[in-house]
Write an enzyme that holds these catalytic residues in place. Structure first.
Site, short mmCIF file in Angstrom:
data_model
loop_
_atom_site.label_atom_id
_atom_site.label_comp_id
_atom_site.label_asym_id
_atom_site.label_seq_id
_atom_site.Cartn_x
_atom_site.Cartn_y
_atom_site.Cartn_z
N PHE A 123 -21.26 33.57 8.34
CA PHE A 123 -19.96 33.61 8.54
C PHE A 123 -19.42 32.18 8.40
CE2 PHE A 123 -16.17 33.39 11.12
CZ PHE A 123 -15.15 34.52 10.55
N GLU A 127 -14.93 24.14 9.35
CA GLU A 127 -15.40 22.82 8.70
C GLU A 127 -15.39 21.82 9.52
OE1 GLU A 127 -12.40 22.56 5.64
OE2 GLU A 127 -13.04 24.91 4.79
N GLY A 131 -12.18 23.04 13.30
CA GLY A 131 -13.20 24.00 14.11
C GLY A 131 -12.19 24.70 14.74
N TRP A 156 -21.73 23.85 10.83
CA TRP A 156 -22.26 24.72 12.05
C TRP A 156 -22.14 26.00 11.63
CZ3 TRP A 156 -23.98 20.61 14.64
CH2 TRP A 156 -23.25 19.61 14.76
N GLY A 242 -16.67 39.40 16.95
CA GLY A 242 -17.78 38.40 17.19
C GLY A 242 -17.63 37.92 18.75
N GLN A 336 -31.61 25.72 39.77
CA GLN A 336 -31.69 25.10 41.11
C GLN A 336 -32.50 25.81 42.06
OE1 GLN A 336 -30.14 22.42 41.50
NE2 GLN A 336 -30.14 22.12 43.75
N GLU A 363 -17.52 30.35 18.47
CA GLU A 363 -16.57 31.59 18.04
C GLU A 363 -15.49 31.36 19.12
OE1 GLU A 363 -17.94 35.31 17.40
OE2 GLU A 363 -20.04 34.78 16.71
#
Ligand code: COS
Length: 384
Positions: A123, A127, A131, A156, A242, A336, A363
Site C-alpha cells: 500500500f 511520500e 506523511g 516508507w 489497517g 525493566q 498508519e
C-alpha cells in the site's frame, strides 16, 4: 456488546496460536537480527486462509469476522510483529480495499491470489513530503491518449520491495487537491517500477520497508481502483481497516510481554524470594495487565462495529492509539522487569519494544489518532 467468544472464535484463536508457535516464533529472533523477510512462513500461511481472515472461504479466505481477525493478529503479533505487519498491509490495506472498491474483474483477478498467499500486496500512500499530511500527494499520474503515465516517489512502503501488487495513490488533477487523488492497482514488475529496501531500522527488521520510484510507469484504465478522484476516500477507508489490524497485533505484543514478565518474575529470585513476591514488581505487572486488557476491550469494540458494518473511525483510532502506546509501555516495563537480561536478545521483550516503537508512527501517528478523536468529540478539525 458480546464479551463471550463463540466456539468458532475459540477454534480460530487455537489454530492461530498453534501456527504462530510452530511456524513463526522459532525463527522470529533470527529473522529480526538477520533482517530476513519471512517468505517461507507466508508460503505456509497462505493455504490456511489466515492471510485474509475475513475474506470468504470460496475465494481462499478464512470466512471469519473481525473478532476472528483480531484473534489471529493478536496471536501472530505475540510471536512476531514483523509477520503481523506484513499481514496487516497485505490483508487490511490491500485485499480488503480491493474487496470494498474493486470491480468484479479486479476482485476475480486479485483476491484469490492474495488470499492464498500466491501474491503479496502493499500500500503506497506516504511520500517524503506527505506523511501525516496525506492529502499533499506529489506523485503524478498524467493522462496520455488511452492510458496513464505515473512518475514520482513513494516512501516508507511496508513490503514495498517484496510485494507483487501495489495499491498506489497518485495525483491525477492537482487543481482539485485531495479530490484529485486516484488509486491504482499496479503489479510491481511493471516496467519503470523500482523499489529500494530501507536498511538500519530500529525494529520490524524482518518486515522490509522500501522507497519506491516510478519512472513513466504506464497504467491502463482497468487498473484504476474506484473512480478518478476517489483515491483519498479509498485510502482513508483502507486505514480504518489497517489501524484495526495494527491495534490487534499490538494487543498481542503487550500480552506476550506480560506473560513473559509473569514467568520471569515467578522464576527469578531476589532478596530471598521470587521477584513476583515484591510489591513494586506486582505493581508493574498490574499496570501492564490493566493496560493490556483495556487494549483488548477497545479492539473488540472496534471489531463489533466493523461486524455490524457501521462507521468506526473514532473507535478504531482509539483502539490504535491505546494499543500501540500500550505495547510500547508494556514492552518497556517488561525489559525493566527482566533487568540486564531483558536488554539482550536472550528474551523476546527487547524485540517487542523495538518493534512496538514503529506502531505508534505508521498508519497514522499517535498524534494523528488524537486529532481524529478530538475532531469527533468537538466537531472541530485541527487539520483545516
Ligand atoms: N472513510 C471514508 N472516507 C473518509 C474517511 C474514512 N474513514 N475519512 C475521511 N474520508 C473522506 C471524507 O468524507 C472526505 O471526503 P469528501 O470531501 O468527499 O466528503 C475526504 O475523505 C477528506 O476527509 P478529511 O476532511 O477527513 O481529510 P483531512 O485532510 O482532514 O484528513 C487526516 C486529515 C490527518 C485524518 C488524514 O490526512 C490522515 O489520516 N493522515 C494520516 C495518514 C496516514 O495514516 N498515513 C500512514 C499511511 S500508511 S503507513
Amino acid at each position: 456488546m458480546e464479551f463471550d467468544l463463540t466456539h468458532a472464535h475459540h477454534q480460530v484463536r487455537e489454530n492461530a496460536r498453534i501456527f504462530a508457535t510452530d511456524h513463526i516464533l522459532p525463527s522470529a529472533s533470527h529473522n529480526d537480527q538477520a533482517e530476513i523477510f519471512p517468505h517461507q512462513i507466508l508460503d505456509t500461511l497462505g493455504p490456511t486462509g489466515m492471510m485474509t481472515p475475513t475474506l470468504p472461504r470460496e475465494i481462499g479466505g478464512l470466512g471469519t469476522d473481525f473478532i476472528g481477525e483480531a484473534l489471529i493478529f493478536e496471536e501472530i503479533g505475540k510471536a512476531c510483529s514483523s509477520v503481523r505487519t506484513i499481514l496487516s498491509v497485505h490483508n487490511s490495506l490491500c485485499a480488503l480495499t480491493i474487496l470494498q472498491w474493486g470491480t468484479d474483474h479486479q476482485k476475480e483477478r486479485y483476491l484469490p491470489a492474495l488470499a492464498g498467499g500466491k501474491i503479496l500486496g502493499c500500500f503506497a500512500l506516504t511520500e517524503f513530503t506527505a506523511g501525516s499530511h496525506a492529502t499533499q500527494q506529489n506523485l503524478l499520474a498524467k493522462r496520455s491518449v488511452d492510458h496513464w503515465i505515473l512518475s514520482g516517489q513513494k516512501a516508507w512502503v511496508s513490503s514495498g520491495s517484496e510485494a507483487n501488487l501495489c495499491l498506489l495513490f497518485a495525483q491525477t488533477d492537482p487543481q482539485k487537491g485531495y479530490r484529485g487523488i486516484t488509486a491504482f492497482l499496479i503489479p510491481t514488475d511493471t516496467p519503470g517500477f523500482h523499489a529500494v529496501k530501507v536498511s538500519g531500522k530500529t525494529g520490524l527488521r524482518a518486515a522490509h520497508t522500501a522507497h519506491l520510484t516510478l519512472e513513466d510507469v504506464e497504467v491502463s484504465d482497468e487498473q484504476l481502483l474506484g473512480d478518478i478522484g476517489e483515491g483519498f476516500k479509498i485510502a482513508m477507508s483502507a486505514l480504518d481497516n489497517g489501524r484495526f489490524g495494527v491495534a490487534a497485533g499490538c494487543l498481542g505484543q503487550a500480552q506476550a510481554c506480560l506473560e513473559a514478565s509473569i514467568a520471569y518474575a515467578r522464576d527469578r529470585q531476589s532478596f530471598g524470594k521470587p521477584l513476583a513476591g515484591h510489591q513494586l514488581v506486582q505493581g508493574m505487572l498490574a499496570d501492564m495487565a490493566v493496560q493490556t486488557e483495556t487494549s483488548r476491550l477497545l479492539v473488540y469494540q472496534a471489531a463489533h462495529l466493523k461486524n455490524k458494518g457501521v462507521p468506526n473511525t473514532y473507535q478504531t483510532s482509539m483502539a490504535k492509539l491505546h494499543a500501540t502506546e500500550t505495547a510500547v509501555t508494556v514492552a518497556r516495563l517488561a525489559v525493566q522487569l527482566h533487568g540486564a537480561a531483558g536488554y539482550t536478545n536472550e528474551y523476546p521483550v527487547e524485540r517487542h519494544l523495538r518493534d512496538a516503537l514503529a506502531t505508534t508512527i505508521y498508519e497514522g501517528t499517535s498524534q494523528i489518532q488524537k486529532l481524529i478523536i478530538g475532531r469527533h468529540l468537538t466537531g472541530q478539525s485541527a487539520f483545516a
